[in-house]
Design an enzyme around this catalytic site. Structure first.
Site, PDB file in Angstrom:
ATOM      1  N   LYS A   1      36.679  43.395  37.188  1.00  8.29           N
ATOM      2  CA  LYS A   1      37.212  43.794  35.873  1.00  8.29           C
ATOM      3  C   LYS A   1      36.442  45.026  35.360  1.00  8.29           C
ATOM      4  O   LYS A   1      37.043  45.970  34.879  1.00  8.29           O
ATOM      5  CB  LYS A   1      37.088  42.627  34.865  1.00  8.29           C
ATOM      6  CG  LYS A   1      37.931  41.413  35.283  1.00  8.29           C
ATOM      7  CD  LYS A   1      37.874  40.293  34.278  1.00  8.29           C
ATOM      8  CE  LYS A   1      36.574  39.497  34.309  1.00  8.29           C
ATOM      9  NZ  LYS A   1      36.333  38.774  35.579  1.00  8.29           N
ATOM     10  N   THR A   2      35.116  44.995  35.520  1.00  2.00           N
ATOM     11  CA  THR A   2      34.310  46.138  35.079  1.00  2.00           C
ATOM     12  C   THR A   2      34.626  47.366  35.929  1.00  2.00           C
ATOM     13  O   THR A   2      34.766  48.476  35.423  1.00  2.00           O
ATOM     14  CB  THR A   2      32.796  45.797  35.198  1.00  2.00           C
ATOM     15  OG1 THR A   2      32.581  44.550  34.552  1.00  2.00           O
ATOM     16  CG2 THR A   2      31.927  46.857  34.576  1.00  2.00           C
TER      17      THR A   2
ATOM     18  N   ASP B   1      32.521  43.430  27.796  1.00  2.00           N
ATOM     19  CA  ASP B   1      32.572  42.384  28.816  1.00  2.00           C
ATOM     20  C   ASP B   1      32.370  41.028  28.138  1.00  2.00           C
ATOM     21  O   ASP B   1      31.829  40.976  27.025  1.00  2.00           O
ATOM     22  CB  ASP B   1      31.435  42.646  29.827  1.00  2.00           C
ATOM     23  CG  ASP B   1      31.698  41.976  31.165  1.00  2.00           C
ATOM     24  OD1 ASP B   1      32.765  41.358  31.336  1.00  2.00           O
ATOM     25  OD2 ASP B   1      30.821  42.076  32.051  1.00  2.00           O
TER      26      ASP B   1
ATOM     27  N   THR C   1      36.586  36.002  31.409  1.00  2.22           N
ATOM     28  CA  THR C   1      36.954  35.013  32.429  1.00  2.22           C
ATOM     29  C   THR C   1      37.750  33.877  31.770  1.00  2.22           C
ATOM     30  O   THR C   1      38.307  33.046  32.453  1.00  2.22           O
ATOM     31  CB  THR C   1      35.685  34.400  33.070  1.00  2.22           C
ATOM     32  OG1 THR C   1      34.809  33.988  32.013  1.00  2.22           O
ATOM     33  CG2 THR C   1      34.967  35.387  33.961  1.00  2.22           C
TER      34      THR C   1
ATOM     35  N   ARG D   1      32.763  41.035  45.063  1.00  5.61           N
ATOM     36  CA  ARG D   1      31.323  40.982  44.782  1.00  5.61           C
ATOM     37  C   ARG D   1      30.607  40.119  45.815  1.00  5.61           C
ATOM     38  O   ARG D   1      29.515  40.452  46.276  1.00  5.61           O
ATOM     39  CB  ARG D   1      31.068  40.445  43.375  1.00  5.61           C
ATOM     40  CG  ARG D   1      29.602  40.516  42.986  1.00  5.61           C
ATOM     41  CD  ARG D   1      29.330  39.909  41.634  1.00  5.61           C
ATOM     42  NE  ARG D   1      30.073  40.605  40.597  1.00  5.61           N
ATOM     43  CZ  ARG D   1      30.453  40.045  39.462  1.00  5.61           C
ATOM     44  NH1 ARG D   1      30.193  38.798  39.223  1.00  5.61           N
ATOM     45  NH2 ARG D   1      31.108  40.745  38.566  1.00  5.61           N
TER      46      ARG D   1
END
Ligand code: ADE
Length: 341
Positions: free
Chosen positions: A68-69, A113, A162, A222
């Site tokens: 997302k980042t 975030d 999330t 990730r």
């Protein structure tokens, strides 16, 4: 501004930060997967660009580690906008948000975030800021309280979470550019991400080895990049020039990651449900106490993957281990035995 509450986030988010930044795709042509989101965002960006306007506010949601980042950074790059980064837990007071918003340059992006961790009073300041670029601040208390209104520069808010359901409905409705759900990646896409990352890291990797890492990466870039880095370390220490299938196998064995990508903590969660709670159902808080894992970490980091694999089920009375979980851990399922008799 950065979050001051690191310890409440999954630890691998803070591993090798500079390397993670290097691995991050910088533009659309480097960004693998999430095809539908890319298609939509490209149109939105191009249209806003033709109108010479900042893009509208965007909300990204989905499990941790799906990028997302990274996506927010790509949007910033593609719109030639600079981006300030903050997070829900870092914005504790109304003054924190006021300071961030009033310091934005025209056209700048503010990325928040963990938006589900913004408190309600902050959310309420955000509504008019997002809708009409006005910042309403109350000064003083009681009868002498006054509201002052400041006009903000044109800006774009990109929020990531999330837990979309934990965001209030009024806040969700103000993301006029759209709400986008990031989906777990296909194994083939993860393989491509690994191959791209290996080039950036300057290591050689066999196709079969990339596939093996991909299969155990929980459909998450990730995780894939983390495992690739560990395989690179193992190959280097053992004087291997290429990451082969064998190197991957040995590295994952050392990390105690099994063929489904489960780590010790995942297995401990399932085993606790099976052994201590007869397969469940068991409530999240009880499970957290029994495993000594933070309940938010179980819910946000471990559980989504275990549910996706069909190893645990969420029921109104708590978490249950499924027959697949018994099978995977090689444990006889008493429930299954009874039905056979
Ligand atoms: N690294 C993390 N996410 C990525 C993506 N979607 N594409 C390429 N590299 C990535």
């Amino acid at each position: 501004m950065t979050t001051s509450k690191k310890e409440q986030l999954p630890e691998d988010r803070y591993e090798d930060r500079s390397l993670d930044v290097a691995l991050r795709p910088k533009a659309w042509d480097e960004y693998i997967g999430q095809k539908n989101i890319k298609k939509n965002l490209k149109i939105l960006i191009d249209a806003a660009g033709e109108r010479k306007e900042p893009i509208e506010h965007l909300l990204f949601y989905g499990p941790a580690g799906l990028g997302k980042t990274t996506l927010a950074h790509v949007v910033a790059k593609e719109t030639n906008a600079s981006m300030k980064i903050s997070s829900g837990p870092a914005i504790e007071k109304v003054g924190d948000l006021a300071s961030v918003l009033t310091n934005l340059a025209p056209g700048e992006i503010l990325f928040i975030d963990e938006a589900h961790r913004l408190n309600k009073s902050i959310e309420e300041i955000l509504y008019p800021a997002m809708e009409s670029r006005s910042l309403n601040i109350i000064i003083g208390k009681g009868a002498s309280a006054r509201t002052i209104q400041l006009e903000l520069p044109p800006f774009t808010l990109i929020a990531a979470t999330t837990k979309i359901a934990a965001l209030s409905a009024p806040l969700r409705s103000r993301f006029s550019g759209g709400t986008f759900k990031l989906e777990p990646y296909e194994t083939k896409e993860i393989e491509k991400i690994i191959e791209r990352s290996a080039i950036i890291l300057g290591v050689k990797i066999d196709d079969e080895a990339a596939q093996k890492i991909a299969e155990r990466s929980r459909f998450t870039p990730r995780v894939a990049n983390r495992l690739l880095k560990r395989c690179r370390d193992f190959a280097q220490i053992n004087k291997h020039k290429v990451i082969s299938q064998d190197i991957v196998e040995q590295t994952l064995q050392l990390l105690e990651i099994d063929e489904k990508g489960l780590e010790n903590t995942d297995r401990n969660i399932i085993l606790t449900i099976i052994k201590k709670f007869s397969g469940g159902p068991v409530g999240l808080q009880t499970l957290s106490a029994a495993t000594s894992e933070d309940s938010a970490t179980i819910e946000d980091v471990y559980e989504p993957y275990l549910i996706k694999l069909g190893f645990i089920e969420r029921t109104p009375r708590g978490r249950k281990a499924t027959p697949h979980a018994y099978e995977h851990l090689n444990i006889t399922n008493p429930g299954q035995q009874n039905t056979l008799l």
